[in-house]
Design a protein around this motif. Structure first.
Motif, PDB file in Angstrom:
ATOM      1  N   PRO A   1      53.616 -70.331 100.188  1.00  0.00           N
ATOM      2  CA  PRO A   1      54.910 -70.420 100.873  1.00  0.00           C
ATOM      3  C   PRO A   1      56.060 -70.623  99.879  1.00  0.00           C
ATOM      4  CG  PRO A   1      53.521 -72.332 101.360  1.00  0.00           C
ATOM      5  CD  PRO A   1      52.723 -71.439 100.484  1.00  0.00           C
ATOM      6  N   TRP A   2      57.158 -69.884 100.114  1.00  0.00           N
ATOM      7  CA  TRP A   2      58.339 -70.172  99.298  1.00  0.00           C
ATOM      8  C   TRP A   2      59.086 -71.341  99.916  1.00  0.00           C
ATOM      9  CZ3 TRP A   2      59.834 -64.352  99.599  1.00  0.00           C
ATOM     10  CH2 TRP A   2      60.079 -63.968 100.919  1.00  0.00           C
ATOM     11  N   PRO A   3      59.936 -72.042  99.147  1.00  0.00           N
ATOM     12  CA  PRO A   3      60.580 -73.253  99.668  1.00  0.00           C
ATOM     13  C   PRO A   3      61.342 -72.938 100.958  1.00  0.00           C
ATOM     14  CG  PRO A   3      61.041 -72.968  97.328  1.00  0.00           C
ATOM     15  CD  PRO A   3      60.372 -71.714  97.782  1.00  0.00           C
ATOM     16  N   THR A   4      60.976 -73.606 102.045  1.00  0.00           N
ATOM     17  CA  THR A   4      61.545 -73.322 103.365  1.00  0.00           C
ATOM     18  C   THR A   4      61.912 -74.633 104.032  1.00  0.00           C
ATOM     19  OG1 THR A   4      59.980 -71.470 103.501  1.00  0.00           O
ATOM     20  CG2 THR A   4      61.105 -72.063 105.532  1.00  0.00           C
ATOM     21  N   GLU A   5      63.118 -74.672 104.567  1.00  0.00           N
ATOM     22  CA  GLU A   5      63.584 -75.896 105.239  1.00  0.00           C
ATOM     23  C   GLU A   5      62.652 -76.273 106.387  1.00  0.00           C
ATOM     24  OE1 GLU A   5      67.736 -76.806 106.831  1.00  0.00           O
ATOM     25  OE2 GLU A   5      68.145 -75.497 105.089  1.00  0.00           O
ATOM     26  N   GLY A   6      62.367 -77.551 106.514  1.00  0.00           N
ATOM     27  CA  GLY A   6      61.537 -78.018 107.626  1.00  0.00           C
ATOM     28  C   GLY A   6      60.043 -77.997 107.329  1.00  0.00           C
ATOM     29  N   TYR A   7      59.662 -77.532 106.142  1.00  0.00           N
ATOM     30  CA  TYR A   7      58.240 -77.503 105.777  1.00  0.00           C
ATOM     31  C   TYR A   7      58.012 -78.380 104.560  1.00  0.00           C
ATOM     32  CZ  TYR A   7      57.401 -73.560 108.910  1.00  0.00           C
ATOM     33  OH  TYR A   7      57.290 -72.755 110.014  1.00  0.00           O
ATOM     34  N   ASP A   8      56.923 -79.125 104.586  1.00  0.00           N
ATOM     35  CA  ASP A   8      56.582 -79.981 103.460  1.00  0.00           C
ATOM     36  C   ASP A   8      55.595 -79.215 102.580  1.00  0.00           C
ATOM     37  OD1 ASP A   8      56.141 -82.088 101.759  1.00  0.00           O
ATOM     38  OD2 ASP A   8      54.593 -83.000 103.034  1.00  0.00           O
ATOM     39  N   ILE A   9      56.112 -78.631 101.500  1.00  0.00           N
ATOM     40  CA  ILE A   9      55.257 -77.807 100.635  1.00  0.00           C
ATOM     41  C   ILE A   9      55.165 -78.476  99.266  1.00  0.00           C
ATOM     42  CG2 ILE A   9      54.950 -75.513  99.614  1.00  0.00           C
ATOM     43  CD1 ILE A   9      57.061 -74.649 101.930  1.00  0.00           C
ATOM     44  N   LYS A  10      53.944 -78.812  98.879  1.00  0.00           N
ATOM     45  CA  LYS A  10      53.752 -79.434  97.550  1.00  0.00           C
ATOM     46  C   LYS A  10      53.229 -78.368  96.597  1.00  0.00           C
ATOM     47  CE  LYS A  10      52.795 -84.102  99.279  1.00  0.00           C
ATOM     48  NZ  LYS A  10      52.830 -83.778 100.739  1.00  0.00           N
TER      49      LYS A  10
ATOM     50  N   ALA B   1      59.502 -70.714  90.384  1.00  0.00           N
ATOM     51  CA  ALA B   1      59.158 -69.288  90.522  1.00  0.00           C
ATOM     52  C   ALA B   1      59.278 -68.851  91.980  1.00  0.00           C
ATOM     53  CB  ALA B   1      57.745 -69.039  90.012  1.00  0.00           C
ATOM     54  N   CYS B   2      58.763 -69.685  92.905  1.00  0.00           N
ATOM     55  CA  CYS B   2      58.829 -69.347  94.334  1.00  0.00           C
ATOM     56  C   CYS B   2      60.283 -69.350  94.820  1.00  0.00           C
ATOM     57  CB  CYS B   2      57.979 -70.320  95.156  1.00  0.00           C
ATOM     58  SG  CYS B   2      56.212 -70.130  94.829  1.00  0.00           S
ATOM     59  N   LYS B   3      61.070 -70.274  94.278  1.00  0.00           N
ATOM     60  CA  LYS B   3      62.487 -70.361  94.650  1.00  0.00           C
ATOM     61  C   LYS B   3      63.231 -69.105  94.166  1.00  0.00           C
ATOM     62  CE  LYS B   3      66.396 -73.501  94.159  1.00  0.00           C
ATOM     63  NZ  LYS B   3      66.863 -74.682  93.417  1.00  0.00           N
ATOM     64  N   ALA B   4      62.894 -68.647  92.962  1.00  0.00           N
ATOM     65  CA  ALA B   4      63.521 -67.430  92.421  1.00  0.00           C
ATOM     66  C   ALA B   4      63.220 -66.236  93.315  1.00  0.00           C
ATOM     67  CB  ALA B   4      63.001 -67.164  91.011  1.00  0.00           C
ATOM     68  N   LEU B   5      61.983 -66.193  93.856  1.00  0.00           N
ATOM     69  CA  LEU B   5      61.599 -65.039  94.670  1.00  0.00           C
ATOM     70  C   LEU B   5      62.251 -65.051  96.040  1.00  0.00           C
ATOM     71  CD1 LEU B   5      58.148 -64.868  93.125  1.00  0.00           C
ATOM     72  CD2 LEU B   5      59.667 -62.897  93.317  1.00  0.00           C
ATOM     73  N   ILE B   6      62.531 -66.238  96.575  1.00  0.00           N
ATOM     74  CA  ILE B   6      63.250 -66.256  97.861  1.00  0.00           C
ATOM     75  C   ILE B   6      64.721 -65.881  97.633  1.00  0.00           C
ATOM     76  CG2 ILE B   6      63.900 -68.728  98.027  1.00  0.00           C
ATOM     77  CD1 ILE B   6      63.117 -68.556 101.008  1.00  0.00           C
ATOM     78  N   ARG B   7      65.243 -66.212  96.441  1.00  0.00           N
ATOM     79  CA  ARG B   7      66.609 -65.790  96.092  1.00  0.00           C
ATOM     80  C   ARG B   7      66.679 -64.263  95.998  1.00  0.00           C
ATOM     81  NH1 ARG B   7      69.904 -69.115  92.749  1.00  0.00           N
ATOM     82  NH2 ARG B   7      71.146 -67.218  92.423  1.00  0.00           N
ATOM     83  N   LEU B   8      65.678 -63.680  95.326  1.00  0.00           N
ATOM     84  CA  LEU B   8      65.617 -62.218  95.213  1.00  0.00           C
ATOM     85  C   LEU B   8      65.472 -61.599  96.605  1.00  0.00           C
ATOM     86  CD1 LEU B   8      65.337 -59.607  93.482  1.00  0.00           C
ATOM     87  CD2 LEU B   8      62.881 -60.051  93.389  1.00  0.00           C
ATOM     88  N   ASN B   9      64.659 -62.227  97.446  1.00  0.00           N
ATOM     89  CA  ASN B   9      64.437 -61.744  98.809  1.00  0.00           C
ATOM     90  C   ASN B   9      65.752 -61.675  99.585  1.00  0.00           C
ATOM     91  OD1 ASN B   9      62.103 -61.068 100.626  1.00  0.00           O
ATOM     92  ND2 ASN B   9      63.089 -62.609 101.903  1.00  0.00           N
ATOM     93  N   ASP B  10      66.539 -62.754  99.480  1.00  0.00           N
ATOM     94  CA  ASP B  10      67.839 -62.785 100.178  1.00  0.00           C
ATOM     95  C   ASP B  10      68.760 -61.679  99.658  1.00  0.00           C
ATOM     96  OD1 ASP B  10      66.914 -64.973 101.550  1.00  0.00           O
ATOM     97  OD2 ASP B  10      67.960 -66.457 100.310  1.00  0.00           O
ATOM     98  N   TYR B  11      68.758 -61.506  98.340  1.00  0.00           N
ATOM     99  CA  TYR B  11      69.610 -60.482  97.722  1.00  0.00           C
ATOM    100  C   TYR B  11      69.218 -59.087  98.213  1.00  0.00           C
ATOM    101  CZ  TYR B  11      71.557 -57.395  94.138  1.00  0.00           C
ATOM    102  OH  TYR B  11      72.217 -56.371  93.492  1.00  0.00           O
ATOM    103  N   LEU B  12      67.897 -58.796  98.207  1.00  0.00           N
ATOM    104  CA  LEU B  12      67.435 -57.460  98.610  1.00  0.00           C
ATOM    105  C   LEU B  12      67.648 -57.208 100.098  1.00  0.00           C
ATOM    106  CD1 LEU B  12      64.192 -57.238  96.436  1.00  0.00           C
ATOM    107  CD2 LEU B  12      66.323 -55.975  96.090  1.00  0.00           C
ATOM    108  N   HIS B  13      67.585 -58.285 100.899  1.00  0.00           N
ATOM    109  CA  HIS B  13      67.871 -58.159 102.335  1.00  0.00           C
ATOM    110  C   HIS B  13      69.307 -57.663 102.534  1.00  0.00           C
ATOM    111  CE1 HIS B  13      68.601 -59.143 106.520  1.00  0.00           C
ATOM    112  NE2 HIS B  13      69.469 -60.071 106.178  1.00  0.00           N
ATOM    113  N   VAL B  14      70.247 -58.286 101.836  1.00  0.00           N
ATOM    114  CA  VAL B  14      71.667 -57.892 101.950  1.00  0.00           C
ATOM    115  C   VAL B  14      71.849 -56.451 101.476  1.00  0.00           C
ATOM    116  CG1 VAL B  14      73.987 -58.353 101.052  1.00  0.00           C
ATOM    117  CG2 VAL B  14      72.516 -60.266 101.726  1.00  0.00           C
TER     118      VAL B  14
END
Length: 424
Positions: free
Chosen positions: A75-84, A93-106
């Motif tokens: 899982p990438w860092p997601t609000e409301g989820y406790d991910i260790k 690394a996971c945070k970078a990929l969710i940033r890329l995901n948001d960018y590619l979505h736009v």
């Protein structure tokens, strides 16, 4: 323009430098922590290990299935989820990929909107429209209008549709070093050279959803473009994405060079009407392939819902605590036993046969898997309760036969699949 208009290609200099650094650093981190794995996939009843190593990152509880193998998201860092995460580097690394995901979505939304504007403008600019095409279009519109009326639905709002078809919920990361590969297949139709991935459509996606691919080939000083083949065909040192019209080798194929940090979008139905392949260069390469996975049957939420449905037929006696079945109706038993199979073969065995590899990143899946195993144990009890019930003398013959014949089908399937999975 005529055959590949729904492919959008963007050079690396269009992407913010900071994003490049985060994402490329993330790839190298995941590689350093040995988080890329070759998958054991099943094609036409045979098992193969993929030449490409992969990892799935995405929404918590989401899975992605391809070639009979279910991958479970880190899982990438997601609000409301406790991910260790196992380390702060893997978190980054996971945070970078969710940033890329948001960018590619736009970018995908902009590209789709741009295409719509482009299409309507082109029609206005054309004075003579091919008569046949006009007729065909009006027929299609009539058919879809009739469909809309018959289903009582208004055509869906374009913006909602755009959002749904570009809201990526997973990215499948790929890594491959071609020099470590003893043998790569040759592209068979157009002489495009070595293939890292053969011609295919991406599967298990929401219909007409866009796919976005960010490419990072580790081009070093020793990997400068080779000049030998400048004139004839593609440069074999450089990675390319290949495209062709599905089931058609008359239309020329397309090979697009992919340099460090380039990305491309396959919009709308391009993934269905066309096939794509990946042509290997000389240097190692990472890619992040963002998808709208069809999760209708592939989320934890879904499978927990199924378990609750099956277990509704199990009751506990308040005094003796003995377990029994509420109903012996054929339909109820069949449903529970099918869910039993789904939990075992689509989830538990799919998760554990890939080993404990996800633990290199996070232990997030262990709790839900333990909960699913608990449900599965109860379903095993339900199976034995059905068996003891149909063995009782007071059962009406006809009803017993009906129960047994439907029950046997599901059990036979379970036995066959257990043998298959043991072999895998």
């Amino acid at each position: 323009k005529t055959r590949y208009s729904k492919l959008i290609f963007r050079k690396s200099d269009t992407v913010p430098e900071e994003l490049h650094q985060m994402v490329q650093g993330g790839f190298l981190t995941l590689r350093k922590h040995n988080c890329f794995f070759q998958d054991l996939v099943r094609i036409k009843g045979k098992d193969f290990v993929t030449p490409v190593s992969r990892i799935l990152i995405g929404n918590p509880g989401c899975t992605y299935k391809y070639l009979n193998t279910r991958l479970f998201t880190v899982p990438w860092p997601t609000e409301g989820y406790d991910i260790k995460y196992c380390s702060s580097q893997i978190y980054d690394a996971c945070k970078a990929l969710i940033r890329l995901n948001d960018y590619l979505h736009v970018e995908a939304v902009k590209a789709l909107q741009g295409q719509n504007l482009f299409e309507t403008k082109e029609i206005k600019d054309t004075t003579v429209i091919d008569r046949e095409q006009e007729l065909a279009t009006s027929l299609v519109q009539k058919v879809s209008a009739a469909k809309d009326q018959s289903s009582g639905c208004a055509p869906e709002d374009d913006n909602i549709s755009l959002k749904n078809r570009t809201s990526y919920n997973v990215t499948l990361l790929n890594y491959m070093d071609p020099l470590q590969m003893p043998y790569l297949k040759q592209e068979p139709y157009f002489g495009m050279g070595n293939m890292a991935v053969s011609w295919h459509h991406d599967e298990n996606l929401v219909e007409r959803s866009a796919v976005a691919v960010y490419s990072y080939s580790c081009e070093g000083s020793g990997m400068e473009e080779s000049n030998e083949q400048k004139l004839k065909g593609r440069d074999p040192a450089v990675w390319h994405v290949g495209l062709k019209v599905a089931w058609d080798i008359e239309t020329p194929g397309l090979a697009i060079p992919l340099h460090q940090g380039d990305f491309y979008l396959m919009l709308d139905d391009l993934n269905m009407t066309h096939q794509h392949c990946v042509l290997a260069g000389f240097s190692p390469r990472f890619s992040s392939t963002h998808r709208v996975a069809d999760c209708s049957r592939g989320t934890l939420e879904y499978i927990f819902g199924q378990c609750e449905l099956a277990l509704q037929n199990l009751q506990t006696d308040c005094d003796s605590m003995a377990l029994s079945l509420k109903s012996l109706e054929t339909a109820v038993i069949k449903q529970a036993e099918e869910i039993h199979n789904e939990v075992e073969f689509e989830w538990l065995r799919q998760f554990w046969f890939q080993g404990k590899r996800y633990l290199k990143c996070t232990d997030w899946w262990l709790k839900p898997m333990a909960k699913l195993e608990e449900f599965w144990r109860k379903m095993e009890i339900m199976t034995s309760l059905v068996l003891s019930e149909v063995g009782k003398e007071e059962q009406i013959e006809e009803q017993r036969n009906e129960t047994i014949s439907c029950f046997l089908l599901v059990l036979t399937e379970r036995q066959k699949l257990r043998k298959e999975w043991t072999a895998r």
